[in-house]
Design a protein around this motif. Sequence first.
Motif, mmCIF file in Angstrom:
data_model
loop_
_atom_site.group_PDB
_atom_site.id
_atom_site.type_symbol
_atom_site.label_atom_id
_atom_site.label_comp_id
_atom_site.label_asym_id
_atom_site.label_seq_id
_atom_site.Cartn_x
_atom_site.Cartn_y
_atom_site.Cartn_z
ATOM 1 N N GLU A 53 0.942 -0.951 -0.022
ATOM 2 C CA GLU A 53 -0.153 -0.114 0.018
ATOM 3 C C GLU A 53 0.895 1.175 -0.031
ATOM 4 N N LYS A 111 0.652 5.783 -0.146
ATOM 5 C CA LYS A 111 0.044 7.177 -0.258
ATOM 6 C C LYS A 111 0.498 8.037 -1.405
ATOM 7 N N PHE A 138 -4.208 9.729 -3.363
ATOM 8 C CA PHE A 138 -4.908 8.253 -3.386
ATOM 9 C C PHE A 138 -4.196 7.505 -2.297
ATOM 10 N N ILE A 139 -4.843 6.687 -1.604
ATOM 11 C CA ILE A 139 -4.337 5.516 -0.820
ATOM 12 C C ILE A 139 -4.949 4.088 -1.452
ATOM 13 N N GLY A 140 -3.832 3.385 -1.926
ATOM 14 C CA GLY A 140 -4.075 2.226 -2.517
ATOM 15 C C GLY A 140 -2.920 1.203 -2.743
ATOM 16 N N ARG A 141 -3.292 0.002 -3.419
ATOM 17 C CA ARG A 141 -2.154 -0.804 -3.592
ATOM 18 C C ARG A 141 -1.586 -0.557 -4.693
ATOM 19 N N LEU A 159 -2.670 1.907 -9.646
ATOM 20 C CA LEU A 159 -2.875 1.728 -8.279
ATOM 21 C C LEU A 159 -4.303 1.094 -8.008
ATOM 22 N N SER A 160 -4.456 0.306 -7.289
ATOM 23 C CA SER A 160 -5.833 -0.186 -6.962
ATOM 24 C C SER A 160 -6.411 0.345 -5.643
ATOM 25 N N PHE A 161 -7.664 0.894 -5.562
ATOM 26 C CA PHE A 161 -8.103 1.393 -4.295
ATOM 27 C C PHE A 161 -9.655 1.377 -4.475
ATOM 28 N N ASP A 162 -10.385 1.183 -3.365
ATOM 29 C CA ASP A 162 -11.775 1.267 -3.298
ATOM 30 C C ASP A 162 -12.457 0.408 -4.529
ATOM 31 N N THR A 205 -9.277 1.103 -10.182
ATOM 32 C CA THR A 205 -8.026 1.121 -10.346
ATOM 33 C C THR A 205 -7.678 2.383 -11.321
ATOM 34 N N LYS A 214 2.465 3.061 2.616
ATOM 35 C CA LYS A 214 1.678 2.917 3.930
ATOM 36 C C LYS A 214 1.924 1.845 4.758
#
Length: 192
Positions: free
Chosen positions: A138, A140, A153-156, A167-170, A173, A187
């Motif tokens: 993860e 930020k 953005f916060i994601g993998r 980046l994938s999040f919620d 992508t 993160k």
Amino acid sequence: MRPSEKKQKNKLSAAIFPFTPRRAIIRQIFQVTLRNGRAAIFFIFYESKMDIQNLLEKTLPGLGCELVDHELTAQGTLRVFIDKEGGITIDDCAAVSNHLSRLFTVEDVDYKNLEISSPGLDRPLKKAADFARFAGQEAKIKTRLPVDGQKNFIGRIESCDGQTVVLSFDGKTAALALDNIDKARLKPEFKF
């Protein structure tokens, strides 16, 4: 020369040559008033003999470390963040500090204090190689320009091809151009 004469001479030289800070001398030399009555502003940049970034990138791989980041504070502290496969130990920091302090003396790099440390759990991601190395973790990320109306953005991290970070999040992508990324940090994930 007798001690009384020596004291007399020191008093005279102190009176004739009082200490004046470099900034005040430069201000007096470049004090110019323009025709409209305003003072002219001059910007003077001091350049070290060698670029610190370039010097660190050439030196640290020979010590088995990679340069993550560096900064020079206004107080003169030079902070160097290093990393290597398996993590950084105190012995690594001491070895790099000893080597760099000698190197900086030879290369005439101007600093007051030298701090060497690991980048920490929230390691900054700067290069495409960083994103590729930490794929699956993860992060930020803050972009300079909005992507789909969003800048933070916060994601993998899914992948990085050298120019784009996926980046994938919620459940979505996003493809973020590497040159549009302003700041990026890992993160930390804590598993209990």
